[in-house]
Design an enzyme around this catalytic site. Sequence first.
Site: not given
Length: 367
Positions: A146, A195, A227, A251, A255
């Site tokens: 970001y 990852k 994942d 992020d 959620d």
Amino acid sequence: MNQRIGIIYGDGIGPEIVTEAKKVLEEVASLSDHNFTYEEILLGGVSIDACGEPLTDEAVTRAKSCDAVLMGSIGGDTTTSPWYKLPPHLRPEAGLLRIRKELNLFANIRPAYLYQELKEACPLKEEIIGEGFDMVIMRELTGGLYFGNRETKEIDGVLTAMDTLMYNENEIRRIAIKAFEIAGKRRGKVTSVDKANVLDSSRLWRKVVDEVAGDYKGISYEHMLVDNAAMQLVRNPGQFDVVLTENMFGDILSDEASMITGSIGMLPSASLNDTKFGLYEPSHGSAPDIAGKNIANPIATILSAAMLLRFSLDLDKEAQWVEEAVQQVLKEGYRTADIYSKTAGRALSKLSCTEMGEKIRKHISRK
Ligand code: NAD
């Protein structure tokens, strides 16, 4: 001891929920030998209306002078509010991004806790919920994808977009240290999510987390690919204590984790820097659809105040008073409208925002 707490009322339901949380802090102070002074800080739409910009330099200076800041949500109805006709850098959210940057708030903590009293609101099956779950997602907030360079341009006549994911070892180390410190105050387990089978930034992440883990022998830790983590959150959420991860993975996973509690109006959050300072706010937005009606749920903001007591002021016992009071009020069947509908069928009493704040304070006053 005198401590200075910044108060950002914000927009929408912000003033209603922050008023209740501030009264909780006042109740805590009255029961202990702590003295809190409050510094009001303008941020968001109210600051645009009063000062022409979502965050002034003066507001930043005020925030920096405090030991911690408690904030309601900011922003308005994004389709009808005149704030969203302004250029992006003058909109309410620009103020929020700026204050996070100015205060170097690199560690975002979002707990996801299943209240037994609100079990019906959880979208997972009973056998998966088991004894319930109680985790915090610790997300790196000021680095990664970001904040890296981005560009869209034509390459060989084809429109092509590029975003850069970059972390240095210092950025990883400081958030890893926070995660291990917080795990030490909880059940003592860190799951670091990355990852590393694909990304160089994740391989560095893993190396640095391994180094930090060496300094925290009492804390158990593991690595998990992102994942798999997304799957494990809905397969066996009870296995997690502190989930440590980078900005974008955090992020998404935070959620997902808040969704499985079924009650986002209950979830607090904290954003910390490398001092004791933190900005504390509910995980939800400013709910302009119910603003001014005295029906908002103040619990997420009250629990954010509890996190402020614990993480910035080192008042663990007082934080626990607040959390236990919330538990007790729920146990007695009191609900605001948003969670009332999810637990219908049992004998429950529906409370306004002010009544809920008052009930919680009454329990604290019995400590
Ligand atoms: P929202 O979280 O404000 O509202 C979503 C739904 O949840 C609405 O129906 C609302 O009434 C309900 N809700 C939220 N909090 C509640 C509470 N405490 N009690 C009872 N009901 C509650 O999300 P949104 O509608 O997408 O966003 C509204 C505004 O909030 C936007 O301007 C958005 O940018 C802003 N926002 C701010 C923050 C922040 O300040 N950190 C975070 C998210 C969204």
